[in-house]
Design an enzyme around this catalytic site. Sequence first.
Site, mmCIF file in Angstrom:
data_model
loop_
_atom_site.group_PDB
_atom_site.id
_atom_site.type_symbol
_atom_site.label_atom_id
_atom_site.label_comp_id
_atom_site.label_asym_id
_atom_site.label_seq_id
_atom_site.Cartn_x
_atom_site.Cartn_y
_atom_site.Cartn_z
ATOM 1 N N LYS A 1 0.823 -1.220 0.000
ATOM 2 C CA LYS A 1 0.000 0.000 0.000
ATOM 3 C C LYS A 1 0.848 1.256 0.000
ATOM 4 O O LYS A 1 0.448 2.277 -0.565
ATOM 5 C CB LYS A 1 -0.979 -0.015 1.179
ATOM 6 C CG LYS A 1 -2.102 -1.022 0.973
ATOM 7 C CD LYS A 1 -3.456 -0.537 1.462
ATOM 8 C CE LYS A 1 -4.557 -1.406 0.885
ATOM 9 N NZ LYS A 1 -5.855 -1.240 1.500
ATOM 10 N N LYS B 1 -6.103 -10.034 -7.377
ATOM 11 C CA LYS B 1 -7.445 -10.231 -6.801
ATOM 12 C C LYS B 1 -8.390 -9.073 -7.146
ATOM 13 O O LYS B 1 -7.950 -7.936 -7.340
ATOM 14 C CB LYS B 1 -7.363 -10.427 -5.284
ATOM 15 C CG LYS B 1 -7.126 -9.190 -4.475
ATOM 16 C CD LYS B 1 -7.465 -9.456 -2.996
ATOM 17 C CE LYS B 1 -7.488 -8.128 -2.250
ATOM 18 N NZ LYS B 1 -8.203 -8.132 -1.012
ATOM 19 N N LYS C 1 -11.588 -3.443 -4.318
ATOM 20 C CA LYS C 1 -12.457 -2.268 -4.286
ATOM 21 C C LYS C 1 -11.761 -1.045 -4.861
ATOM 22 O O LYS C 1 -12.403 -0.113 -5.311
ATOM 23 C CB LYS C 1 -12.850 -1.951 -2.842
ATOM 24 C CG LYS C 1 -13.840 -2.925 -2.252
ATOM 25 C CD LYS C 1 -14.503 -2.310 -1.031
ATOM 26 C CE LYS C 1 -14.695 -3.333 0.049
ATOM 27 N NZ LYS C 1 -13.466 -3.628 0.786
HETATM 28 N N1 AQP Z 1 -11.101 -10.776 -4.378
HETATM 29 C C1 AQP Z 1 -11.549 -11.332 -3.268
HETATM 30 N N2 AQP Z 1 -11.949 -12.625 -3.264
HETATM 31 C C2 AQP Z 1 -12.422 -13.212 -2.137
HETATM 32 N N3 AQP Z 1 -12.538 -12.548 -0.958
HETATM 33 C C3 AQP Z 1 -12.157 -11.258 -0.909
HETATM 34 N N4 AQP Z 1 -12.149 -10.331 0.087
HETATM 35 C C4 AQP Z 1 -11.668 -9.174 -0.400
HETATM 36 N N5 AQP Z 1 -11.348 -9.296 -1.694
HETATM 37 C C5 AQP Z 1 -11.637 -10.572 -2.051
HETATM 38 C C6 AQP Z 1 -12.616 -10.587 1.455
HETATM 39 O O1 AQP Z 1 -13.626 -9.643 1.766
HETATM 40 C C7 AQP Z 1 -13.571 -9.307 3.160
HETATM 41 C C8 AQP Z 1 -13.603 -7.836 3.355
HETATM 42 O O2 AQP Z 1 -12.488 -7.279 2.732
HETATM 43 P P1 AQP Z 1 -11.982 -5.823 3.039
HETATM 44 O O3 AQP Z 1 -13.093 -4.868 3.002
HETATM 45 O O4 AQP Z 1 -11.123 -5.792 4.234
HETATM 46 O O5 AQP Z 1 -11.206 -5.509 1.793
HETATM 47 P P2 AQP Z 1 -9.838 -5.929 1.251
HETATM 48 O O6 AQP Z 1 -9.402 -7.288 1.595
HETATM 49 O O7 AQP Z 1 -8.903 -4.829 1.530
HETATM 50 O O8 AQP Z 1 -10.344 -5.975 -0.196
HETATM 51 P P3 AQP Z 1 -10.453 -5.037 -1.329
HETATM 52 O O9 AQP Z 1 -11.849 -5.102 -1.719
HETATM 53 O O10 AQP Z 1 -9.456 -5.497 -2.296
HETATM 54 O O11 AQP Z 1 -10.117 -3.565 -0.885
HETATM 55 P P4 AQP Z 1 -8.898 -2.622 -1.255
HETATM 56 O O12 AQP Z 1 -8.924 -2.459 -2.736
HETATM 57 O O13 AQP Z 1 -9.230 -1.354 -0.527
HETATM 58 O O14 AQP Z 1 -7.644 -3.302 -0.756
HETATM 59 C C9 AQP Z 1 -12.310 -9.970 3.718
HETATM 60 O O15 AQP Z 1 -12.704 -11.131 4.419
HETATM 61 C C10 AQP Z 1 -11.511 -10.308 2.488
HETATM 62 O O16 AQP Z 1 -10.692 -11.446 2.677
#
Ligand code: AQP
Length: 332
Positions: free
Chosen positions: A115, A197, A200
């Site tokens: 990050k 992956k 968001k």
């Molecule tokens: N691509 C994914 N496939 C399966 N599970 C996923 N999770 C996130 N991305 C995937 C699971 O969703 C839960 C909440 O995640 P989070 O809000 O903490 O977000 P993150 O892991 O930081 O995911 P993002 O969406 O990719 O956000 P950014 O782009 O901000 O880093 C968790 O249980 C996670 O494992």
Amino acid sequence: MDEQKKNMLSLIQPTNTPHLGNYLGAMQNWVRLQNDYNCYFGIADLHSITVRQDPAKLRAQIKESYALLIAAGLDPEKSTLFVQGHNCHHAELSWILSCYTQFGELSRMTQFKDKSAKYSDNINAGLFTYPVLMAADILLYQADLVPVGADQKQHLELARNIAQRFNGVYGDTFTMPEPYITKTTAKVMSLQEPTKKMSKSDENPNASVWVLDDKDTIIRKFKRAVTDSEAEVCAREGKDGIINLMSIYSAVTGRSFEEIEAEFKGKGYGDFKLAVGEATADMLAPMQAEFKRISADKAYLENCMKQGAEKAYKATRKTLQKVHKKVGFVVL
Ligand code: AQP
């Protein structure tokens, strides 16, 4: 709270509308788990500001994510559905635990490295201490189990190390959290870069399927999904795009890879992509309708949030008091 049941905790960041990965990898599982555990599911607003957010958008996204948890099938009476920032104990325990976390430990966190490379103009201290806040989230609720994706395993390991260290100095204070891995937690990959992956924060509009996308948009995104130059639906090495679509189709329909291969034998990618898009849109439709209904009832949502905040506060007061006592603060 049912003393017989184990405690489970998981949070989702309101940094955007949840995507298909968040739904299949987290939200859908949470709904299945709510009967078997004392569940604490929350919106991680405190975590979300490690990356600069637009205030009005963030506020809307917190409400949207919260409503989506209920629309997905989580029952606010059964589980504690809360917004992290509504319970001041998170930030308070995080400070205390940061005094029991080594600089070197945080420096080794791969998410910090990733990050800080991605947001090189805003490498703030919160980005660095993020795993301490996550440890506080988990330990505050005495969570036995934490459903985590592969990307969060290192942070959970740190939470365990902090708990062990604290318990070692002061005696039993925190439950040792274990990762909870479900069979269905396949990682959903980006539709445009299937080795990355689904995320968001992806800026490519065709990379992620948002859970509130309409049917046409979902089908269009799947039609544009990056695959390969062959025309065979099968899970062979090097076919990351097709494997991702097969995993999604499997998670949505419950069909095995063998069944999927048989279903699309002799058919082109166009047919397969359309089927994945339609099945995904049909799966999301009831949640979307429920979201629309719930979002219209602002008083209901606000009431749920207030109740969730109270339940979260009450559930964590004892832990924090115990910590205060152990470290030598004066407890009134
Ligand atoms: N691509 C994914 N496939 C399966 N599970 C996923 N999770 C996130 N991305 C995937 C699971 O969703 C839960 C909440 O995640 P989070 O809000 O903490 O977000 P993150 O892991 O930081 O995911 P993002 O969406 O990719 O956000 P950014 O782009 O901000 O880093 C968790 O249980 C996670 O494992």
